[in-house]
Enzyme design. Structure first.
Site, PDB file in Angstrom:
ATOM      1  N   ARG A  66      63.758  43.626  70.021  1.00 45.49           N
ATOM      2  CA  ARG A  66      63.081  42.325  70.107  1.00 45.49           C
ATOM      3  C   ARG A  66      62.304  42.189  71.418  1.00 45.49           C
ATOM      4  O   ARG A  66      61.421  41.332  71.560  1.00 45.49           O
ATOM      5  CB  ARG A  66      64.093  41.185  69.955  1.00 45.49           C
ATOM      6  N   TYR A 120      40.687  27.653  60.471  1.00 49.71           N
ATOM      7  CA  TYR A 120      41.549  28.085  59.365  1.00 49.71           C
ATOM      8  C   TYR A 120      42.548  26.966  59.044  1.00 49.71           C
ATOM      9  O   TYR A 120      43.080  26.314  59.958  1.00 49.71           O
ATOM     10  CB  TYR A 120      42.268  29.378  59.766  1.00 49.71           C
ATOM     11  N   ASP A 185      39.365  32.316  68.041  1.00 45.31           N
ATOM     12  CA  ASP A 185      39.867  33.057  66.887  1.00 45.31           C
ATOM     13  C   ASP A 185      38.703  33.888  66.361  1.00 45.31           C
ATOM     14  O   ASP A 185      37.729  33.357  65.826  1.00 45.31           O
ATOM     15  CB  ASP A 185      40.388  32.082  65.831  1.00 45.31           C
ATOM     16  N   LYS A 210      44.200  40.839  58.548  1.00 47.08           N
ATOM     17  CA  LYS A 210      42.895  40.886  57.884  1.00 47.08           C
ATOM     18  C   LYS A 210      42.203  42.231  58.170  1.00 47.08           C
ATOM     19  O   LYS A 210      42.660  43.249  57.713  1.00 47.08           O
ATOM     20  CB  LYS A 210      42.062  39.675  58.334  1.00 47.08           C
TER      21      LYS A 210
HETATM   22  C1  LIG Z   1      40.770  32.797  60.845  1.00 52.66           C
HETATM   23  C2  LIG Z   1      42.264  32.911  60.680  1.00 52.66           C
HETATM   24  N1  LIG Z   1      43.048  32.741  61.751  1.00 52.66           N
HETATM   25  C3  LIG Z   1      44.393  32.825  61.657  1.00 52.66           C
HETATM   26  C4  LIG Z   1      45.022  33.061  60.452  1.00 52.66           C
HETATM   27  C5  LIG Z   1      46.514  33.130  60.380  1.00 52.66           C
HETATM   28  O1  LIG Z   1      46.934  34.458  60.310  1.00 52.66           O
HETATM   29  P1  LIG Z   1      48.266  34.954  59.557  1.00 52.66           P
HETATM   30  O2  LIG Z   1      48.116  34.646  58.121  1.00 52.66           O
HETATM   31  O3  LIG Z   1      48.320  36.415  59.892  1.00 52.66           O
HETATM   32  O4  LIG Z   1      49.396  34.195  60.162  1.00 52.66           O
HETATM   33  C6  LIG Z   1      44.240  33.250  59.314  1.00 52.66           C
HETATM   34  C7  LIG Z   1      44.880  33.513  58.001  1.00 52.66           C
HETATM   35  O5  LIG Z   1      44.235  33.493  56.967  1.00 52.66           O
HETATM   36  C8  LIG Z   1      42.825  33.172  59.425  1.00 52.66           C
HETATM   37  O6  LIG Z   1      42.018  33.325  58.372  1.00 52.66           O
END
Ligand SMILES: Cc1ncc(COP(=O)(O)O)c(C=O)c1O
Length: 400
Positions: A66, A120, A185, A210
């Protein structure tokens, strides 16, 4: 050998692998240990203390998984190279990564967050919930400065934004934020198209689930940043246990060498698909940075080297027609997520952006597509049949 001196494709292939030949192996080792044999107790204790405080293992070894894992650390160092920084910290998901940043703001007693919409849906949901004691002011890219307060600990934004593909000027947001750290992001752009730290951002977030993984078989998140933030985030990760599994770290490192080629090929196809959709009689607006008027600030070629492979489009005929189109694809998978080798289509208002308050939710007519590595003409044929079938299934709204 300093991988940073090479071009981005070379760096993507070799980053995080510099010690493999001296180790006598060609593929990165996968260390699945949950615990590690200890030698000297004092040395192990000192190493534990170092990691719990956000540092790296010392002579006493990793002690417990961890706290640190060498396979995950390889992925982190590779990603840091691609983002043009020294450090990255990986988490069990993108949301776990964001949670660690928010917890740090609360710990530092700067719990007000300025959030540039759209974001998101999960990010929007977490900020709106105030789960960790953060409070949020929603704003637009040109109003960041006026949303700041003395206790603002973070400005958060996405570019390109999910799901509208709006581009925002990172340099301008950073200038407005002043001393407040800016988190970008950059999941949609990947480090291949955009490196926000080079434009003044403090933190870069990726849902590694992704493009970085790229094959739809791993969930993970990562923050690229400087060492001061990294050690604070590692200490939060250690106490909250939001670690990335080593197998996920292995798969993410395995995905990086093909990232530039995947991104380049996918965005070429996405540009062709967007052009096709723009001429389709059953499609309204098409949102992709390649489209005319989609980049009023001139950021493509300056901040972001290409338009990327996410696009959105509105289906004429209302929400029912859009939903029917998503359900009617055959080659494309009707599914959330994005950035993998296969194309995905989904209805954000019902799914990824469902938790967003109604006034900020994407329109019911909007679909979001992640364009994969298939041939453009096959994707176009599938969209064509889906739009035709949806038109028959949901004829009511065809007045639009
Ligand atoms: C632009 C964006 N940021 C963050 C996230 C969150 O990521 P995770 O699903 O890996 O927790 C997503 C998920 O679809 C996303 O599209």
């Amino acid at each position: 050998m300093q991988v940073k001196q090479f071009g981005p494709r070379t760096a993507a292939v070799h980053a995080g692998r510099g010690d493999l030949a001296p180790l006598g192996v060609h593929a990165p080792p996968l260390d699945l240990s949950s615990t590690y044999p200890l030698g000297d107790v004092d040395a192990a204790g000192a190493s534990y203390e170092s990691m719990a405080a956000g540092g790296l293992p010392t002579e006493g070894g990793p002690v417990y998984a961890r706290l640190w894992n060498p396979t995950v650390a390889r992925f982190e160092s590779a990603l840091a190279v691609l983002e043009g920084t020294d450090t990255a910290v990986a988490f069990g998901s993108g949301m776990a990564a964001l949670s660690a940043v928010l917890l740090d703001c609360v710990r530092e007693r700067r719990s007000h967050v300025v959030a540039v919409r759209p974001l998101y849906g999960g990010t929007d949901h977490l900020l709106a919930s105030g789960l960790f004691g953060t409070r949020v002011t929603w704003t637009r890219p040109d109003s960041v400065q006026s949303a700041l307060r003395p206790d603002t600990g973070l400005v958060i934004c996405e570019t390109p934004a999910n799901p509208t593909l709006e581009l925002l000027d990172i340099v301008d947001v950073v200038a407005q934020a002043g001393v407040v750290p800016v988190l970008v992001d950059s999941t949609f752009a990947t480090p291949v198209l955009q490196q926000p730290l080079l434009h003044g951002a403090t933190l870069v977030l990726h849902s590694a689930t992704k493009f970085l993984g790229g094959h739809g078989d791993v969930v993970g998140g990562v923050i690229a940043c400087g060492e001061d933030w990294a050690s604070r985030l590692r200490s939060i990760r250690a106490v909250t246990g939001a670690v990335l599994h080593p197998l996920a770290g292995y798969l993410l490192l395995r995905g990086l060498p093909t990232l530039p080629l995947r991104v380049e090929a996918q965005q070429r196809t996405a540009t062709a698909v967007a052009a096709y959709l723009a001429d389709h009689p059953r499609v309204g607006a098409v949102y992709h940075p390649s489209r005319p008027d989609a980049d009023p600030l001139g950021l493509i070629g300056k901040q972001q080297s290409g338009p990327g492979s996410l696009l959105s489009f509105s289906v004429r005929g209302g929400g029912a027609a859009a939903q029917a189109t998503a359900a009617a694809v055959r080659l494309i998978t009707h599914a959330v997520s994005l950035g993998g080798v296969d194309s995905l289509l989904q209805h954000p208002a019902s799914l990824t952006h469902r938790p967003v308050e109604a006034s900020a939710r994407p329109p019911e007519t909007l679909l979001r597509m992640s364009v994969g590595l298939e041939d453009a003409e096959d994707l176009i044929a599938d969209l064509d049949q889906a739009l035709s079938r949806a038109h028959v299934v949901a004829p009511n709204g065809c007045a639009e």
